[in-house]
Design a protein around this motif. Structure first.
Motif, PDB file in Angstrom:
ATOM      1  N   PRO A 154       0.760  -1.311   0.016  1.00  0.00           N
ATOM      2  CA  PRO A 154      -0.011  -0.040  -0.057  1.00  0.00           C
ATOM      3  C   PRO A 154       0.730   1.222  -0.253  1.00  0.00           C
ATOM      4  O   PRO A 154       0.271   2.481  -0.446  1.00  0.00           O
ATOM      5  N   ALA A 155       2.111   1.203   0.621  1.00  0.00           N
ATOM      6  CA  ALA A 155       2.866   2.409   0.407  1.00  0.00           C
ATOM      7  C   ALA A 155       3.610   2.742  -0.807  1.00  0.00           C
ATOM      8  O   ALA A 155       4.332   3.760  -0.923  1.00  0.00           O
ATOM      9  N   GLY A 156       3.480   1.754  -1.635  1.00  0.00           N
ATOM     10  CA  GLY A 156       3.875   2.096  -3.184  1.00  0.00           C
ATOM     11  C   GLY A 156       5.551   1.997  -3.195  1.00  0.00           C
ATOM     12  O   GLY A 156       6.048   2.598  -3.885  1.00  0.00           O
ATOM     13  N   ARG A 157       6.173   1.166  -2.332  1.00  0.00           N
ATOM     14  CA  ARG A 157       7.704   1.223  -2.223  1.00  0.00           C
ATOM     15  C   ARG A 157       8.369  -0.152  -2.473  1.00  0.00           C
ATOM     16  O   ARG A 157       9.547  -0.087  -3.002  1.00  0.00           O
ATOM     17  N   ARG A 158       7.732  -1.165  -2.375  1.00  0.00           N
ATOM     18  CA  ARG A 158       8.143  -2.642  -2.969  1.00  0.00           C
ATOM     19  C   ARG A 158       7.945  -2.780  -4.168  1.00  0.00           C
ATOM     20  O   ARG A 158       6.929  -3.183  -4.730  1.00  0.00           O
ATOM     21  N   VAL A 159       9.027  -2.596  -4.923  1.00  0.00           N
ATOM     22  CA  VAL A 159       8.922  -2.653  -6.444  1.00  0.00           C
ATOM     23  C   VAL A 159       8.970  -4.086  -6.923  1.00  0.00           C
ATOM     24  O   VAL A 159       9.632  -4.985  -6.551  1.00  0.00           O
ATOM     25  N   VAL A 160       8.070  -4.324  -7.669  1.00  0.00           N
ATOM     26  CA  VAL A 160       7.759  -5.831  -8.343  1.00  0.00           C
ATOM     27  C   VAL A 160       8.457  -5.891  -9.656  1.00  0.00           C
ATOM     28  O   VAL A 160       9.175  -6.663  -9.957  1.00  0.00           O
ATOM     29  N   LYS A 161       7.916  -5.213 -10.500  1.00  0.00           N
ATOM     30  CA  LYS A 161       8.492  -4.657 -11.728  1.00  0.00           C
ATOM     31  C   LYS A 161       9.005  -3.396 -11.943  1.00  0.00           C
ATOM     32  O   LYS A 161       8.169  -2.360 -11.727  1.00  0.00           O
ATOM     33  N   GLY A 162      10.278  -3.104 -12.179  1.00  0.00           N
ATOM     34  CA  GLY A 162      10.759  -1.950 -12.329  1.00  0.00           C
ATOM     35  C   GLY A 162      11.317  -1.713 -13.797  1.00  0.00           C
ATOM     36  O   GLY A 162      12.293  -2.088 -14.317  1.00  0.00           O
ATOM     37  N   LEU A 163      10.437  -0.659 -14.419  1.00  0.00           N
ATOM     38  CA  LEU A 163      10.887  -0.466 -15.914  1.00  0.00           C
ATOM     39  C   LEU A 163      10.901  -1.581 -16.756  1.00  0.00           C
ATOM     40  O   LEU A 163      11.748  -1.474 -17.500  1.00  0.00           O
ATOM     41  N   GLU A 164      10.044  -2.629 -16.472  1.00  0.00           N
ATOM     42  CA  GLU A 164      10.299  -3.783 -17.117  1.00  0.00           C
ATOM     43  C   GLU A 164       9.483  -3.755 -18.718  1.00  0.00           C
ATOM     44  O   GLU A 164       8.591  -3.209 -18.701  1.00  0.00           O
ATOM     45  N   LYS A 165      10.487  -4.232 -19.320  1.00  0.00           N
ATOM     46  CA  LYS A 165       9.975  -4.181 -20.818  1.00  0.00           C
ATOM     47  C   LYS A 165       8.796  -5.207 -21.202  1.00  0.00           C
ATOM     48  O   LYS A 165       9.020  -6.386 -21.010  1.00  0.00           O
ATOM     49  N   GLN A 166       7.737  -4.720 -21.703  1.00  0.00           N
ATOM     50  CA  GLN A 166       6.484  -5.588 -22.074  1.00  0.00           C
ATOM     51  C   GLN A 166       6.802  -5.931 -23.561  1.00  0.00           C
ATOM     52  O   GLN A 166       7.222  -5.532 -24.285  1.00  0.00           O
ATOM     53  N   ALA A 167       5.887  -7.186 -23.749  1.00  0.00           N
ATOM     54  CA  ALA A 167       5.569  -7.341 -25.393  1.00  0.00           C
ATOM     55  C   ALA A 167       5.187  -6.087 -26.061  1.00  0.00           C
ATOM     56  O   ALA A 167       4.231  -5.564 -25.686  1.00  0.00           O
ATOM     57  N   PRO A 168       5.852  -5.987 -27.233  1.00  0.00           N
ATOM     58  CA  PRO A 168       5.158  -4.576 -28.000  1.00  0.00           C
ATOM     59  C   PRO A 168       3.841  -4.837 -28.456  1.00  0.00           C
ATOM     60  O   PRO A 168       3.471  -5.971 -28.573  1.00  0.00           O
ATOM     61  N   LEU A 169       3.303  -3.700 -28.594  1.00  0.00           N
ATOM     62  CA  LEU A 169       1.914  -3.492 -28.816  1.00  0.00           C
ATOM     63  C   LEU A 169       1.558  -3.230 -30.387  1.00  0.00           C
ATOM     64  O   LEU A 169       2.264  -2.444 -30.892  1.00  0.00           O
ATOM     65  N   PRO A 170       0.991  -3.988 -31.116  1.00  0.00           N
ATOM     66  CA  PRO A 170       0.665  -3.480 -32.615  1.00  0.00           C
ATOM     67  C   PRO A 170      -0.330  -2.586 -32.826  1.00  0.00           C
ATOM     68  O   PRO A 170      -1.267  -2.318 -32.201  1.00  0.00           O
ATOM     69  N   PHE A 171       0.223  -1.628 -33.725  1.00  0.00           N
ATOM     70  CA  PHE A 171      -0.846  -0.505 -33.794  1.00  0.00           C
ATOM     71  C   PHE A 171      -2.018  -1.025 -34.708  1.00  0.00           C
ATOM     72  O   PHE A 171      -1.917  -1.940 -35.723  1.00  0.00           O
ATOM     73  N   ILE A 172      -3.366  -0.506 -34.575  1.00  0.00           N
ATOM     74  CA  ILE A 172      -4.501  -0.899 -35.390  1.00  0.00           C
ATOM     75  C   ILE A 172      -4.972   0.251 -35.785  1.00  0.00           C
ATOM     76  O   ILE A 172      -5.397   1.286 -35.282  1.00  0.00           O
ATOM     77  N   GLN A 173      -5.254   0.205 -37.045  1.00  0.00           N
ATOM     78  CA  GLN A 173      -5.966   1.314 -37.918  1.00  0.00           C
ATOM     79  C   GLN A 173      -7.278   1.672 -37.225  1.00  0.00           C
ATOM     80  O   GLN A 173      -7.882   0.859 -36.935  1.00  0.00           O
TER      81      GLN A 173
END
Length: 485
Positions: free
Chosen positions: A47-66
């Protein structure tokens, strides 16, 4: 000291309040662009927002949709201020922990500095605000011209940069090697005690007969840094004028600040051929009228080539003050130069992300925290803040982890800006939202970054529209994300 109250000011002037998300995707599409958008995610588990689980973790790229859809629309036809950098301070505390204490090996120290300042392998911090002498986050009180009680030095023959040569200056120089775009600022907490009417570093006023001497003190400091390869881009006249008892500080009134700035400091910088620019205030939004209006309203000061704008702190008042000042003086730059993390803050990740977004949506050219480093006890400190936190925690002495470094949530929240938004980037339009506050940027190389925060308790499917196309992403509750393309 600072109010240290976790007051997150609302950005009424630019739409941080709830709005209807109106897509702009009916506009003419941009030229052909990338096929995918990249996402970097930071989450915490407490709840204090201090315990980092993912830190600037790169995710799968997202495809652009028209086509477009309801959500956040990035609009490059709207451009705002230029970004100069984000960062923190090499306080005496931080410099001692990183270098002089001996806690870290040379290899660990250099690896830490790379993670802080290297734009490629680290988060690319680009703004360093160093105390010009002592502060509350220091081991003891000092200036660059201390004299025994009862003695003075009006010719500044005793001026010495010895303190900073032990840590602050070489660390700042190394940061500039790692990131040549780094901006450097200096802010004094106190003039030398012998210049003040109480002859102490705490409180007291600068004697008027020493105004010109104090201006020469600034010049000698700036020249000493420049001559050692570290030009200082900005100074303020005073950190948090008149605040506070209990640690090094100095009292001013508005007329004194304006007079010293106009008649002593600016002419001294000009005469010395220094390009360093003076920033007014260096304190909270709600202290502008009391300490900066008289300076900023003077057209002779505003037009001076060594005057650079206003420095703001985020501990009191409303961030919308920055937009009010921009509207009054559109060409006057705004810099957010201090808002510390601390254990008094209920949710550090949330606080940081709102600060990042609110400050920059209100014309801020920088986002600067307080100390780069503290130890596990929030020190060493010399009065003032005993529960401040930094971008990193350096462990020293007996106990867990001696000689190691922890990267706090503040390192990762800062990285959402500094790793992806380069100096010289311009803020561009993006749909304001109360549930997913955000801010968008276009870098000098044409790449773009949208920084967003899910300020709700559930995962939100977030759509980002750009150039007649869109992506969708399920942003976890309380998570920060930077979208790049």
């Amino acid at each position: 000291m600072r109010s240290r109250t976790a007051r997150r000011a609302l950005t009424a002037a630019v739409g941080a309040a709830a709005v209807i998300l109106v897509p702009l995707w009916a506009a003419a599409p941009y030229p052909a662009g990338p096929e995918r958008m990249q996402v970097y995610l930071t989450t915490t588990s407490d709840p204090a927002g201090r315990r980092v689980v993912k830190g600037l973790e790169k995710q799968a790229p997202l495809p652009f949709i028209q086509g477009g859809t309801a959500g956040i629309t990035v609009d490059e036809s709207k451009t705002y201020q230029r970004f100069e950098g984000g960062g923190a301070s090499f306080t005496d505390t931080a410099a001692w922990l990183l270098k002089s204490s001996g806690a870290l090996s040379g290899a660990t120290r250099d690896a830490t500095l790379k993670k802080l300042f290297d734009p490629a392998t680290g988060i690319g911090l680009g703004f360093i605000r160093n105390p010009m002498g002592t502060s509350d986050l220091a081991r003891f009180g000092y200036t660059f011209d201390d004299m025994p009680a009862g003695r003075t030095d009006p010719e500044l023959r005793n001026f010495s940069l010895a303190h900073d040569l032990a840590g602050v200056l070489p660390l700042t120089a190394r940061a500039r090697e790692l990131n040549p775009a780094v901006k450097v600022m200096a802010s004094p907490w106190s003039a030398p005690a012998w210049m003040k009417d109480n002859e102490k570093l705490e409180q007291g006023r600068l004697r008027s007969r020493y105004y010109a001497t104090y201006a020469r003190y600034f010049v000698k400091y700036l020249q000493a840094y420049r001559d050692r390869g570290v030009p200082v881009d900005y100074v303020s006249v005073q950190n948090e004028p008149t605040c506070c008892s209990g640690y090094p500080s100095m009292r001013w009134n508005a007329s004194g600040l304006a007079y010293f700035t106009k008649n002593d400091l600016l002419p001294a910088l000009r005469q010395a051929g220094l390009a360093t620019k003076v920033l007014a205030l260096d304190w909270n939004w709600d202290r502008y009228d009391a300490f900066a209006r008289e300076t900023v309203d003077d057209p002779a000061i505003r037009r001076h080539p060594n005057f650079g704008g206003i420095a703001w702190h985020g501990y009191g008042g409303d961030v919308g003050q920055q937009t009010l000042m921009h509207d009054r003086y559109p060409g006057l730059p705004a810099y957010d130069t201090e808002h510390s993390g601390g254990r008094w803050i209920g949710n550090q990740q949330r606080e940081d992300m709102h600060n990042l977004i609110d400050y920059t949506r209100n014309w801020g050219r920088s986002w600067v925290k307080w100390s780069i480093a503290v130890d596990r006890n929030g020190g060493p400190h010399h009065g003032g803040c005993g529960n401040c936190t930094g971008l990193i925690t350096v462990h020293h002495g007996a106990g867990r982890g001696h000689g190691t470094v922890d990267y706090t949530v503040e390192y990762y929240t800062m990285g959402h800006l500094t790793k992806f938004v380069r100096p010289g980037a311009h803020r561009i339009g993006s749909t304001a939202s109360a549930t997913v506050p955000n801010v968008a940027w276009r870098n000098p190389d044409g790449s773009r970054a949208l920084i967003a925060y899910n300020d709700t308790g559930r995962t939100r499917r977030t759509a980002v529209n750009w150039g007649g196309r869109h992506v969708t992403y399920d942003l976890p509750a309380g998570a920060a994300a930077t979208f790049t393309w």
